[in-house]
Design a protein around this motif. Sequence first.
Motif, PDB file in Angstrom:
ATOM      1  N   MET A   1      -6.269 -45.434   0.051  1.00  0.00           N
ATOM      2  CA  MET A   1      -5.925 -44.214  -0.659  1.00  0.00           C
ATOM      3  C   MET A   1      -4.826 -43.500   0.107  1.00  0.00           C
ATOM      4  N   ILE A   2      -3.824 -43.058  -0.612  1.00  0.00           N
ATOM      5  CA  ILE A   2      -2.716 -42.280  -0.070  1.00  0.00           C
ATOM      6  C   ILE A   2      -2.951 -40.817  -0.440  1.00  0.00           C
ATOM      7  N   THR A   3      -2.837 -39.934   0.539  1.00  0.00           N
ATOM      8  CA  THR A   3      -2.899 -38.500   0.272  1.00  0.00           C
ATOM      9  C   THR A   3      -1.564 -37.898   0.681  1.00  0.00           C
ATOM     10  N   ILE A   4      -0.924 -37.247  -0.266  1.00  0.00           N
ATOM     11  CA  ILE A   4       0.371 -36.625  -0.028  1.00  0.00           C
ATOM     12  C   ILE A   4       0.172 -35.114  -0.057  1.00  0.00           C
ATOM     13  N   TYR A   5       0.468 -34.475   1.072  1.00  0.00           N
ATOM     14  CA  TYR A   5       0.410 -33.022   1.164  1.00  0.00           C
ATOM     15  C   TYR A   5       1.814 -32.493   0.944  1.00  0.00           C
ATOM     16  N   GLY A   6       1.961 -31.549   0.034  1.00  0.00           N
ATOM     17  CA  GLY A   6       3.279 -31.015  -0.246  1.00  0.00           C
ATOM     18  C   GLY A   6       3.191 -29.766  -1.098  1.00  0.00           C
ATOM     19  N   ASN A   7       4.306 -29.452  -1.758  1.00  0.00           N
ATOM     20  CA  ASN A   7       4.307 -28.326  -2.686  1.00  0.00           C
ATOM     21  C   ASN A   7       5.171 -28.676  -3.891  1.00  0.00           C
ATOM     22  N   SER A   8       5.175 -27.801  -4.854  1.00  0.00           N
ATOM     23  CA  SER A   8       5.823 -28.106  -6.138  1.00  0.00           C
ATOM     24  C   SER A   8       7.348 -27.993  -6.104  1.00  0.00           C
ATOM     25  N   ILE A   9       7.927 -27.457  -5.043  1.00  0.00           N
ATOM     26  CA  ILE A   9       9.387 -27.301  -4.973  1.00  0.00           C
ATOM     27  C   ILE A   9      10.006 -28.219  -3.925  1.00  0.00           C
ATOM     28  N   CYS A  10       9.323 -29.302  -3.606  1.00  0.00           N
ATOM     29  CA  CYS A  10       9.736 -30.209  -2.538  1.00  0.00           C
ATOM     30  C   CYS A  10      10.244 -31.527  -3.132  1.00  0.00           C
ATOM     31  N   PRO A  11      11.555 -31.775  -3.096  1.00  0.00           N
ATOM     32  CA  PRO A  11      12.091 -33.027  -3.652  1.00  0.00           C
ATOM     33  C   PRO A  11      11.541 -34.276  -2.952  1.00  0.00           C
ATOM     34  N   ASP A  12      11.348 -34.208  -1.629  1.00  0.00           N
ATOM     35  CA  ASP A  12      10.801 -35.372  -0.919  1.00  0.00           C
ATOM     36  C   ASP A  12       9.342 -35.629  -1.285  1.00  0.00           C
ATOM     37  N   CYS A  13       8.625 -34.582  -1.666  1.00  0.00           N
ATOM     38  CA  CYS A  13       7.249 -34.760  -2.135  1.00  0.00           C
ATOM     39  C   CYS A  13       7.249 -35.568  -3.433  1.00  0.00           C
ATOM     40  N   ASP A  14       8.169 -35.226  -4.327  1.00  0.00           N
ATOM     41  CA  ASP A  14       8.296 -35.982  -5.580  1.00  0.00           C
ATOM     42  C   ASP A  14       8.676 -37.430  -5.306  1.00  0.00           C
ATOM     43  N   LYS A  15       9.569 -37.650  -4.346  1.00  0.00           N
ATOM     44  CA  LYS A  15       9.969 -39.012  -3.992  1.00  0.00           C
ATOM     45  C   LYS A  15       8.789 -39.792  -3.416  1.00  0.00           C
ATOM     46  N   ALA A  16       7.972 -39.138  -2.595  1.00  0.00           N
ATOM     47  CA  ALA A  16       6.791 -39.805  -2.021  1.00  0.00           C
ATOM     48  C   ALA A  16       5.803 -40.178  -3.127  1.00  0.00           C
ATOM     49  N   LYS A  17       5.597 -39.269  -4.079  1.00  0.00           N
ATOM     50  CA  LYS A  17       4.701 -39.576  -5.205  1.00  0.00           C
ATOM     51  C   LYS A  17       5.251 -40.741  -6.022  1.00  0.00           C
ATOM     52  N   ASN A  18       6.548 -40.737  -6.271  1.00  0.00           N
ATOM     53  CA  ASN A  18       7.167 -41.830  -7.030  1.00  0.00           C
ATOM     54  C   ASN A  18       7.055 -43.160  -6.293  1.00  0.00           C
ATOM     55  N   LEU A  19       7.204 -43.141  -4.979  1.00  0.00           N
ATOM     56  CA  LEU A  19       7.086 -44.349  -4.180  1.00  0.00           C
ATOM     57  C   LEU A  19       5.665 -44.903  -4.244  1.00  0.00           C
ATOM     58  N   ALA A  20       4.682 -44.030  -4.113  1.00  0.00           N
ATOM     59  CA  ALA A  20       3.281 -44.459  -4.210  1.00  0.00           C
ATOM     60  C   ALA A  20       2.993 -45.051  -5.585  1.00  0.00           C
ATOM     61  N   GLU A  21       3.522 -44.424  -6.604  1.00  0.00           N
ATOM     62  CA  GLU A  21       3.346 -44.908  -7.976  1.00  0.00           C
ATOM     63  C   GLU A  21       4.037 -46.257  -8.172  1.00  0.00           C
ATOM     64  N   GLN A  22       5.241 -46.375  -7.649  1.00  0.00           N
ATOM     65  CA  GLN A  22       6.021 -47.604  -7.779  1.00  0.00           C
ATOM     66  C   GLN A  22       5.284 -48.812  -7.202  1.00  0.00           C
ATOM     67  N   TYR A  23       4.579 -48.607  -6.086  1.00  0.00           N
ATOM     68  CA  TYR A  23       3.856 -49.703  -5.451  1.00  0.00           C
ATOM     69  C   TYR A  23       2.424 -49.838  -5.956  1.00  0.00           C
ATOM     70  N   GLY A  24       2.034 -49.013  -6.891  1.00  0.00           N
ATOM     71  CA  GLY A  24       0.713 -49.134  -7.501  1.00  0.00           C
ATOM     72  C   GLY A  24      -0.423 -48.693  -6.606  1.00  0.00           C
ATOM     73  N   PHE A  25      -0.138 -47.797  -5.652  1.00  0.00           N
ATOM     74  CA  PHE A  25      -1.179 -47.317  -4.749  1.00  0.00           C
ATOM     75  C   PHE A  25      -2.065 -46.301  -5.442  1.00  0.00           C
ATOM     76  N   ASP A  26      -3.314 -46.228  -5.005  1.00  0.00           N
ATOM     77  CA  ASP A  26      -4.175 -45.112  -5.371  1.00  0.00           C
ATOM     78  C   ASP A  26      -3.708 -43.937  -4.522  1.00  0.00           C
ATOM     79  N   TRP A  27      -3.367 -42.831  -5.156  1.00  0.00           N
ATOM     80  CA  TRP A  27      -2.856 -41.697  -4.396  1.00  0.00           C
ATOM     81  C   TRP A  27      -3.288 -40.395  -5.032  1.00  0.00           C
ATOM     82  N   GLU A  28      -3.230 -39.356  -4.217  1.00  0.00           N
ATOM     83  CA  GLU A  28      -3.512 -38.011  -4.695  1.00  0.00           C
ATOM     84  C   GLU A  28      -2.509 -37.061  -4.058  1.00  0.00           C
ATOM     85  N   PHE A  29      -2.236 -35.979  -4.740  1.00  0.00           N
ATOM     86  CA  PHE A  29      -1.314 -34.968  -4.253  1.00  0.00           C
ATOM     87  C   PHE A  29      -2.090 -33.692  -4.009  1.00  0.00           C
TER      88      PHE A  29
END
Length: 95
Positions: A1-29
């Motif tokens: 499980m991937i846990t990404i800590y961030g906020n809604s105005i963070c471009p790198d947070c969006d990139k991290a979420k997209n990367l996790a999604e791209q590789y099919g990981f189970d993740w949460e924000f």
Amino acid sequence: MITIYGNSICPDCDKAKNLAEQYGFDWEFKNVSRKEYMAEFLQRFPGVNKVPQIMWHNKPVGGLMEFASEIENTRSYGDGPIYCSYPYERGCSDS
């Protein structure tokens, strides 16, 4: 499980979420703008004041670049040791 800590105005947070999604990981924000997630963030990443910060199988990875590097370098995607860029992170290997 991937846990990404961030906020809604963070471009790198969006990139991290997209990367996790791209590789099919189970993740949460976890949006650190919420009080309960900020308290958790401060406990897991003492002294760190930037987002995203990412946990992989409850091991601290670091930010977006460290996450991308970990994906690139870990054949079993999170099951191997994690080498940290921050010396104070718990659960990290020294090598």
